[in-house]
Design an enzyme around this catalytic site. Structure first.
Site, PDB file in Angstrom:
ATOM      1  N   SER A  63     -42.567  59.667  14.923  1.00  0.00           N
ATOM      2  CA  SER A  63     -43.656  60.318  15.667  1.00  0.00           C
ATOM      3  C   SER A  63     -44.759  59.377  16.130  1.00  0.00           C
ATOM      4  O   SER A  63     -45.658  59.812  16.856  1.00  0.00           O
ATOM      5  CB  SER A  63     -44.260  61.456  14.841  1.00  0.00           C
ATOM      6  OG  SER A  63     -43.387  62.553  14.896  1.00  0.00           O
ATOM      7  N   LYS A  66     -45.131  59.404  19.754  1.00  0.00           N
ATOM      8  CA  LYS A  66     -45.905  60.433  20.454  1.00  0.00           C
ATOM      9  C   LYS A  66     -47.169  59.827  21.090  1.00  0.00           C
ATOM     10  O   LYS A  66     -47.698  60.363  22.064  1.00  0.00           O
ATOM     11  CB  LYS A  66     -46.271  61.565  19.485  1.00  0.00           C
ATOM     12  CG  LYS A  66     -45.046  62.388  19.083  1.00  0.00           C
ATOM     13  CD  LYS A  66     -45.327  63.356  17.948  1.00  0.00           C
ATOM     14  CE  LYS A  66     -44.047  64.127  17.603  1.00  0.00           C
ATOM     15  NZ  LYS A  66     -44.111  64.854  16.342  1.00  0.00           N
ATOM     16  N   TYR A 191     -36.981  63.813  23.825  1.00  0.00           N
ATOM     17  CA  TYR A 191     -37.878  63.736  22.667  1.00  0.00           C
ATOM     18  C   TYR A 191     -37.243  62.942  21.521  1.00  0.00           C
ATOM     19  O   TYR A 191     -37.878  62.055  20.931  1.00  0.00           O
ATOM     20  CB  TYR A 191     -38.241  65.159  22.210  1.00  0.00           C
ATOM     21  CG  TYR A 191     -38.932  65.216  20.875  1.00  0.00           C
ATOM     22  CD1 TYR A 191     -40.271  64.851  20.744  1.00  0.00           C
ATOM     23  CD2 TYR A 191     -38.244  65.619  19.731  1.00  0.00           C
ATOM     24  CE1 TYR A 191     -40.894  64.889  19.504  1.00  0.00           C
ATOM     25  CE2 TYR A 191     -38.861  65.659  18.497  1.00  0.00           C
ATOM     26  CZ  TYR A 191     -40.183  65.293  18.390  1.00  0.00           C
ATOM     27  OH  TYR A 191     -40.803  65.322  17.168  1.00  0.00           O
ATOM     28  N   TYR A 237     -50.988  65.373  11.184  1.00  0.00           N
ATOM     29  CA  TYR A 237     -50.637  66.789  10.993  1.00  0.00           C
ATOM     30  C   TYR A 237     -51.677  67.483  10.114  1.00  0.00           C
ATOM     31  O   TYR A 237     -52.880  67.268  10.313  1.00  0.00           O
ATOM     32  CB  TYR A 237     -49.225  66.904  10.406  1.00  0.00           C
ATOM     33  CG  TYR A 237     -48.202  66.117  11.183  1.00  0.00           C
ATOM     34  CD1 TYR A 237     -47.959  66.422  12.530  1.00  0.00           C
ATOM     35  CD2 TYR A 237     -47.494  65.073  10.618  1.00  0.00           C
ATOM     36  CE1 TYR A 237     -47.021  65.704  13.264  1.00  0.00           C
ATOM     37  CE2 TYR A 237     -46.559  64.355  11.351  1.00  0.00           C
ATOM     38  CZ  TYR A 237     -46.325  64.678  12.661  1.00  0.00           C
ATOM     39  OH  TYR A 237     -45.416  63.967  13.379  1.00  0.00           O
TER      40      TYR A 237
END
Ligand code: GLU
Length: 306
Positions: A63, A66, A191, A237
């Site tokens: 991630s 991202k 993705y 997160y």
């Protein structure tokens, strides 16, 4: 300040810690990684690089990708992307679906999976499948002239694609609200490829130089402050608040155990320890960053050392 000595001491201390967190069981290749691995790299604004431990071993950035996908989307599609993804912390797990119903398929931010799927969709619409893949890799390469060729780990992406039912659910659900434009299948492939990129701490820290802004020679993108603010608020997160309190730097984690953290105007830091905490962020990576920041005074909430 002797950054090399500080890093060396942190690596030694981390080697002696028995609780190394949990490997992410839902991505089979990541369960094969040795949890004893630990690496750290710091690039200073003047280009000096300090490394320690397994800083040259490549790992799955997951991630952390991202951040690059968001920057590419911002630089090529601009502020209209904020009509499709918000700029708020979610307070929920990385793959949570709960907010999407009440918030009409608009993800809270680009760093939770739902938001990153929307960003992947935006890149697909803008560049097409081949173009989006090529542009994404080129964008990372352009962050650092010294970067050796980087590539997607196609096997990793395929395994995630075959078992990524939660991400498929998120994308399908958002499509019912019209917030995914391309076939869900294509969005998931884009993705997962983005997540599959492998890099070492040395390489990752190098690619963060543009985010340092300020004293670097590179022209700063006008989007850098936005990306850093989102990293601070949403980069870990439902552990983002605790990370901000403990480390005090904008950072982005990945379930591969990496964290990219930025000291604006001063340094780009990459740390890697594969074991994760309950929120899916590197357990020892976070601890190591906390120690580095304490030793250097680099938290953005305390006065910087010269
Ligand atoms: N590829 C992972 C997923 O979509 C990324 C999650 C992460 O690194 O936090 O589940």
């Amino acid at each position: 300040m002797d950054i090399a000595a500080i890093l060396g001491a942190i690596v030694n201390e981390m080697r002696g810690i028995a609780d190394r967190g949990m490997l992410p069981g839902y991505i089979p290749p990541l369960t094969q990684v040795d949890p004893q691995r630990f690496g750290m790299a710091v690039t200073m604004a003047d280009g000096r690089m300090h490394v320690a431990g397994d800083a040259d071993e490549a790992f799955s950035i997951q991630s952390i990708s991202k951040v690059y996908a968001l920057m590419l989307a911002l630089e090529t599609c601009g502020d209209p992307i904020w009509q499709r993804v918000r700029q708020e912390p979610s307070g929920t797990a990385f793959n949570s679906i709960v907010q999407l119903e009440s918030e009409h398929g608009i993800p809270r931010n680009p760093f939770i999976n739902a938001g990153a799927l929307v960003i992947a969709d935006i890149l697909l619409t803008r560049f097409g499948a081949e173009g989006a893949r090529a542009r994404f890799l080129q964008f990372i390469r352009d962050r650092d002239d010294a970067l050796p060729p980087i590539a997607f780990d196609e096997d990793m992406a395929r395994v995630e694609y075959e078992s990524g039912f939660r991400n498929a659910a998120l994308a399908n659900y958002m499509r019912t609200f019209g917030n995914i434009e391309n076939p869900v299948d294509a969005v998931l492939k884009q993705y997962f490829l983005q997540c599959s990129v492998t890099m070492s701490c040395r390489q990752l820290a190098g690619t963060g130089r543009g985010l340092m802004r300020g004293r670097t020679a590179e022209p700063a993108s006008r989007h850098v402050p936005t990306v850093l603010a989102l990293m601070m608020m949403c980069g870990h997160y439902d552990g983002s608040g605790a990370f901000a309190v403990r480390v005090g730097l904008p950072g982005k984690s990945g379930v591969g155990g990496g964290i990219l953290a930025i000291v604006p105007g001063i340094a780009s830091i990459a740390v890697w320890s594969p074991g994760l905490n309950a929120q899916g962020n590197s357990l020892l990576g976070t601890l190591a960053l906390e120690k580095l920041v304490r030793a250097t005074g680099w938290s953005v909430f305390t006065p910087h050392c010269p």
